[in-house]
Design a protein around this motif. Sequence first.
Motif, short mmCIF file in Angstrom:
data_model
loop_
_atom_site.label_atom_id
_atom_site.label_comp_id
_atom_site.label_asym_id
_atom_site.label_seq_id
_atom_site.Cartn_x
_atom_site.Cartn_y
_atom_site.Cartn_z
N ARG A 128 16.77 47.05 -40.04
CA ARG A 128 15.72 47.15 -40.65
C ARG A 128 15.48 46.78 -42.04
N VAL A 129 15.34 46.89 -42.72
CA VAL A 129 14.80 46.56 -43.98
C VAL A 129 16.54 46.67 -44.43
N ARG A 130 16.98 45.55 -44.55
CA ARG A 130 18.12 44.78 -44.66
C ARG A 130 18.58 44.77 -46.29
N MET A 131 18.99 43.94 -47.15
CA MET A 131 18.64 43.34 -48.14
C MET A 131 19.54 41.97 -47.68
N LYS A 132 18.45 40.92 -48.72
CA LYS A 132 18.62 39.85 -48.22
C LYS A 132 19.95 39.22 -49.24
N PRO A 133 20.64 38.70 -48.33
CA PRO A 133 21.89 37.98 -49.38
C PRO A 133 21.40 37.30 -50.35
N TYR A 134 22.07 37.00 -51.39
CA TYR A 134 21.52 36.20 -52.55
C TYR A 134 21.27 35.31 -53.03
N ALA A 135 22.05 34.17 -51.61
CA ALA A 135 21.55 32.72 -51.72
C ALA A 135 20.28 32.27 -50.32
N ALA A 136 19.78 33.59 -49.34
CA ALA A 136 18.38 33.42 -49.52
C ALA A 136 17.36 33.98 -50.19
N LEU A 137 17.95 34.53 -51.38
CA LEU A 137 16.72 35.44 -51.99
C LEU A 137 16.54 34.16 -52.71
N ALA A 138 17.20 33.27 -53.74
CA ALA A 138 17.13 32.13 -54.57
C ALA A 138 16.81 31.30 -54.04
N ALA A 139 16.43 31.16 -53.02
CA ALA A 139 15.17 30.02 -52.15
C ALA A 139 14.32 30.79 -52.53
N GLU A 140 14.35 32.39 -52.32
CA GLU A 140 12.99 33.06 -51.91
C GLU A 140 12.08 33.15 -52.71
N TYR A 141 13.04 33.25 -53.99
CA TYR A 141 11.69 32.94 -54.82
C TYR A 141 10.89 32.04 -55.32
N ARG A 142 11.98 30.27 -55.24
CA ARG A 142 11.54 29.36 -55.71
C ARG A 142 10.23 29.09 -53.97
N THR A 143 9.94 29.77 -53.05
CA THR A 143 8.96 29.56 -51.86
C THR A 143 7.94 30.46 -52.29
N ALA A 144 8.08 32.20 -52.66
CA ALA A 144 7.05 32.65 -52.91
C ALA A 144 6.63 32.35 -54.65
N LEU A 145 7.18 32.02 -55.03
CA LEU A 145 6.26 31.41 -56.83
C LEU A 145 5.50 30.06 -56.67
N GLY A 146 5.88 29.01 -55.92
CA GLY A 146 5.46 27.63 -55.28
C GLY A 146 5.88 26.66 -56.85
N LEU A 147 7.69 27.28 -57.18
CA LEU A 147 7.77 26.42 -58.10
C LEU A 147 9.34 25.95 -57.89
N ALA A 148 9.08 24.25 -58.64
CA ALA A 148 9.79 23.05 -58.23
C ALA A 148 11.66 23.69 -58.23
#
Length: 207
Positions: A70-90
């Motif tokens: 556990r507590v492994r860094m998310k890959p870049y491809a996943a993080l890009a979508a995570e930022y949009r989801t968490a912040l509610g940005l299009a």
Amino acid sequence: MRNQLISTLVTAFALTACVGDISSTGDDDGSGSGSDEPEPVTCTAARTYTNLGGTVLGSDRPTIDPGSDRVRMKPYAALAAEYRTALGLAAFDTQTYAATFGRPPARWYQEPQASANTLYAAFALAYDGCTQKMTTDGQYAAAPTTAAAEVICHDLVRRAWHRDATPAETTACVDYAVNQTKPADPPRMRWAYTCAAVLSASGFLAY
């Protein structure tokens, strides 16, 4: 602005969960009780297969403790979508920090590793995204108060970490918003720093 970002970054890591402590993930049922009591880790045995010689495939795999990956860094491809989801940005451009987050070449996968550069980039990128979010919502027009920070911290953590914050995590987030951001700064900037601190913690960056 950049010097202030660097000085604020040091304090932001107070919200970062302890690496390797899988008991800090909160309740899986989403009840929001925020219990700090560790739950027993159980694993369902995977199906086994044998080859033509009767040997169990995977029998030479090393045995590891449940939850130790556990507590492994998310890959870049996943993080890009995570930022949009968490912040509610299009849309939110993360390309500037692609190399820092270890974006692998096409058709390759690379396990990302955390470093000082990664953490700095995570905070800087989160601050940019949080600034966009804070400019479009009226609730961030007033300076942080304890009551307002409790509500906003809970919402930010729920969106970013996909779980409710524990009482200790909520207290840390509220203290950061109210006491560790500069009163002289505009309210939206103070909320953006608070938001960036949540998005720089392992609850968001790791899985």
